[in-house]
Design an enzyme around this catalytic site. Sequence first.
Site, PDB file in Angstrom:
ATOM      1  N   GLU A 116       0.824  -1.201   0.000  1.00 54.76           N
ATOM      2  CA  GLU A 116       0.000   0.000   0.000  1.00 54.76           C
ATOM      3  C   GLU A 116       0.857   1.250   0.000  1.00 54.76           C
ATOM      4  O   GLU A 116       0.556   2.241  -0.651  1.00 54.76           O
ATOM      5  CB  GLU A 116      -0.872  -0.042   1.258  1.00 54.76           C
ATOM      6  CG  GLU A 116      -1.935   1.006   1.348  1.00 54.76           C
ATOM      7  CD  GLU A 116      -2.798   0.740   2.560  1.00 54.76           C
ATOM      8  OE1 GLU A 116      -3.868   1.350   2.648  1.00 54.76           O
ATOM      9  OE2 GLU A 116      -2.402  -0.056   3.415  1.00 54.76           O
ATOM     10  N   MET A 255       0.736  -8.167   1.469  1.00 59.22           N
ATOM     11  CA  MET A 255      -0.068  -7.121   0.828  1.00 59.22           C
ATOM     12  C   MET A 255      -1.428  -7.675   0.487  1.00 59.22           C
ATOM     13  O   MET A 255      -1.554  -8.749  -0.100  1.00 59.22           O
ATOM     14  CB  MET A 255       0.635  -6.591  -0.426  1.00 59.22           C
ATOM     15  CG  MET A 255      -0.206  -5.591  -1.209  1.00 59.22           C
ATOM     16  SD  MET A 255      -0.664  -4.140  -0.212  1.00 59.22           S
ATOM     17  CE  MET A 255      -2.031  -3.492  -1.178  1.00 59.22           C
ATOM     18  N   HIS A 289      -4.964  -9.958   9.641  1.00 64.78           N
ATOM     19  CA  HIS A 289      -4.867  -8.548   9.232  1.00 64.78           C
ATOM     20  C   HIS A 289      -5.150  -8.402   7.737  1.00 64.78           C
ATOM     21  O   HIS A 289      -5.953  -7.542   7.321  1.00 64.78           O
ATOM     22  CB  HIS A 289      -3.459  -8.047   9.567  1.00 64.78           C
ATOM     23  CG  HIS A 289      -3.220  -6.601   9.248  1.00 64.78           C
ATOM     24  ND1 HIS A 289      -3.031  -5.645  10.216  1.00 64.78           N
ATOM     25  CD2 HIS A 289      -3.130  -5.941   8.060  1.00 64.78           C
ATOM     26  CE1 HIS A 289      -2.832  -4.469   9.648  1.00 64.78           C
ATOM     27  NE2 HIS A 289      -2.885  -4.629   8.332  1.00 64.78           N
ATOM     28  N   GLU A 290      -4.503  -9.243   6.916  1.00 64.34           N
ATOM     29  CA  GLU A 290      -4.666  -9.121   5.468  1.00 64.34           C
ATOM     30  C   GLU A 290      -6.066  -9.521   5.019  1.00 64.34           C
ATOM     31  O   GLU A 290      -6.637  -8.911   4.115  1.00 64.34           O
ATOM     32  CB  GLU A 290      -3.617  -9.978   4.752  1.00 64.34           C
ATOM     33  CG  GLU A 290      -2.174  -9.637   5.098  1.00 64.34           C
ATOM     34  CD  GLU A 290      -1.873  -8.157   5.010  1.00 64.34           C
ATOM     35  OE1 GLU A 290      -2.271  -7.524   4.013  1.00 64.34           O
ATOM     36  OE2 GLU A 290      -1.251  -7.621   5.946  1.00 64.34           O
ATOM     37  N   HIS A 293      -8.592  -6.734   5.710  1.00 66.72           N
ATOM     38  CA  HIS A 293      -8.542  -5.627   4.749  1.00 66.72           C
ATOM     39  C   HIS A 293      -9.525  -5.816   3.598  1.00 66.72           C
ATOM     40  O   HIS A 293      -9.891  -4.837   2.939  1.00 66.72           O
ATOM     41  CB  HIS A 293      -7.132  -5.487   4.189  1.00 66.72           C
ATOM     42  CG  HIS A 293      -6.269  -4.527   4.948  1.00 66.72           C
ATOM     43  ND1 HIS A 293      -6.677  -3.260   5.291  1.00 66.72           N
ATOM     44  CD2 HIS A 293      -4.998  -4.652   5.425  1.00 66.72           C
ATOM     45  CE1 HIS A 293      -5.711  -2.634   5.929  1.00 66.72           C
ATOM     46  NE2 HIS A 293      -4.678  -3.465   6.039  1.00 66.72           N
ATOM     47  N   GLU A 312      -5.300   1.079   8.482  1.00 66.96           N
ATOM     48  CA  GLU A 312      -4.337   0.140   9.056  1.00 66.96           C
ATOM     49  C   GLU A 312      -4.560  -0.083  10.546  1.00 66.96           C
ATOM     50  O   GLU A 312      -4.343  -1.189  11.054  1.00 66.96           O
ATOM     51  CB  GLU A 312      -2.907   0.632   8.803  1.00 66.96           C
ATOM     52  CG  GLU A 312      -2.517   0.662   7.336  1.00 66.96           C
ATOM     53  CD  GLU A 312      -2.563  -0.716   6.689  1.00 66.96           C
ATOM     54  OE1 GLU A 312      -2.618  -1.727   7.414  1.00 66.96           O
ATOM     55  OE2 GLU A 312      -2.551  -0.781   5.446  1.00 66.96           O
TER      56      GLU A 312
END
Length: 784
Positions: A116, A255, A289-290, A293, A312
């Site tokens: 990002e 990512m 976390h990914e 998103h 984030e």
Amino acid sequence: MISTSNLISCTFSGTVKINLSITEKTNFLVLNANQLHVHQALFTTSGNQQYCPSDVVVDDDDEVVVLVFDETLCVGEGLLGIEFSGKLNEHLKGLYRWTYVDKEVKKNMAMFLQNEKSAAKLDIVTTFLTFDPADFWATFKITLDAPSELTALSNMPIIDEKLDGNVKTVYFEGTPVMSTYLVAVVVGLFDHIEDTTADGVKVRAYCPVGRSDEGKFALELTIKSLDIFTKYFSTPYPLPKLDMVAVPEFAAGPMENFGLIVYRDNEMLYSDSKSTARRKQRMSIVVAHEVAHHWFGNLVTMEWWTHLWLNEGFATWVSYMATDNLFPEWNIWTNFLRETTGGLSLDALEQSHPVEVEVHHVHGVEQVFDDIGYRKGSAIIRMLQGYLGDDIFQVRKNLILIWDFQSQFLSSGLHGDGEWTVPITLALGSYDKRKNFLLESEFGTVDISEFFPSSDETLWIKVNVEQSGFYRVMYEDRLAAQLRKAVENNCLLATDKFGILDDMFALCEACEQPLSSLLLLMNAYRNEMDNMVLLKLIDVCYDVVNISTDAIPDPVNVLKEFFISLLQCSAEKLGWESIPGESHLDVMLRGEVFIALATFGHDKTRREAMQRFQVLLNEKNTPLLSADVRKAAYISLMRNFSTTNRNGFESLLKFYREVDAMQEKERILQSLASSPDPDIVLEVLNFLLSDEVRDQDIIYGLAGLSLECRETAWRWLKLSSNEKAEEVEVFFWQSCESCSPQDSEAKHRKNPNQGKVDSKHQARTIPSRPCQPITSQGIINNTS
């Protein structure tokens, strides 16, 4: 369409077709591009009228291409087609290459994606021309030419594939509307495993050939995380598939590309015998976390990089929530305090910045892409959750509260400007006796007589219960003594014992408390049994030695002996070898305790470590040196060898060259520079720049640099590359720049491509901004 069929020559070519809506007459179309050669461009209106640009102007400063038209383009719909080409770079940016070995022959693979942070810097436009601002959403339909023997992946499922000799053309479904920074293409040689969620979403894990078993844990985590977030956000996962791929070279750790999460191989692959407990825990948090998103960041995207902290910070907070759901025995919210501590530490610097900073140009994103956004942002969200309660917070998770700022705590001992309202929580002698209130001015008074009807001076008062608030607390001596006794008597929650120690160290660092007070408090943790609190104790030991080495070097060895005495009880309890049925937290703590003892020079640890290392050299899977304690052995080895006795150093280098597991190589790299011998460290630094170490892994070696050789490393950097030394100086200088540009650039935030073009068709550089220090505003580390 992108063609990567000629990987031998490291080039690619492509055609992009963009549906445009022109809202006002213009003679210029400005797109983002970098290091691309435009061969042909044509704009066709809905009425089939065609316009060919008379000039193509490249602005290297702002990474834009300006298409100049002699005839004015009128308001209406149209199709812009561009043919272009470029080179596969080696810098892990845009469309880049990495190599694999096939029958002892090195061959290239290619990948287009970026993290990002890089997307904000327009790295995406080294692959195709586009309009890159985060709020310029579009749909993407990708067609890819690739060598037939390689796997081609993108955001969406494959709908068709055609073979022409050694080249295949792969057609992907169109994406939903999304930001350009989420587009990804990977071409490589992989094995894969797959599973399906309860809602029918196919999830696949692409791994290096022969290592698909190591992708099972990440696959399981992803499946479970998708189910958790589908329920939590009350919204189904928006795509038909989710792929994740482990690649050997990647600038970011992971990512969250929409439908195609990319990880460094050591961040996605897990082996019970080769991976540590800490790696397993980190992987769980990172995967969650990914995946998160895909709702908070992909499905709903920030309008501009100013709101990066929310993107984030929330993903960080919710990843701990999911991990706690999956592994409640890990007590992960105590570990979350490390996130809070990281945010507090950075926020205590005079060059800190508010959690939300106006970013008027994408080149300013790097200055705010730091622990303030991730750690402080997540800590603020955690504070709201703690103050509002879980039920209210989940109902109102779409609301953001804004506070005024009170008094920022600085590690320099100075006091920052600003005021804010602080949500204060208190526990008074018991967690059954609690009081919450808002501190809305510089000073406040709270009546606690109802909890303490008599003047019992042995009862403790803990401010910031469970350390959920983002502020520092300093107690007067009498209250501090009562808390110290509460720690010794194990009357407090682990989170509060963690927080008391963390606050005391920060106050000592800022010269608000003497070192003697910190050491007295640390002694109260001598018999501590909680794993996460002991990990915090180890962190503080490291920090004290680090600072003392520069500030008061004479007593450093005495301090190390004191810290060794604090940790010996835990070391004897844990032992070097795993115990059947022991907890995940014990396994993780074992490694950290012995690493600390090795670093501080504990003689018994050194002797035992070196004996076990010799066994490892002859038996690579020996139970005498598990993955969790190997780093301790490597550090013991390096701290006890020098240029006059190189046997251990040579043995460790040989072992590095023989192992194939990247996590093992990572542990060795983290240990090599821990030697106190400057000649050995110089040799290690040169080794890090050799072909034997991947560019992305150099940082591991630098992170393990011994305190004794910091000056040696700095001299090496300056002597070996003046250019690199200048880059470091420029980096720190730029860190002092203001992220608040002149008002004349305010419009540029909404569309960075609106550069002006003069009569000679030269794209003008965006005006430079004067250097100003970043304001020390933001959520405070309050000393209440």
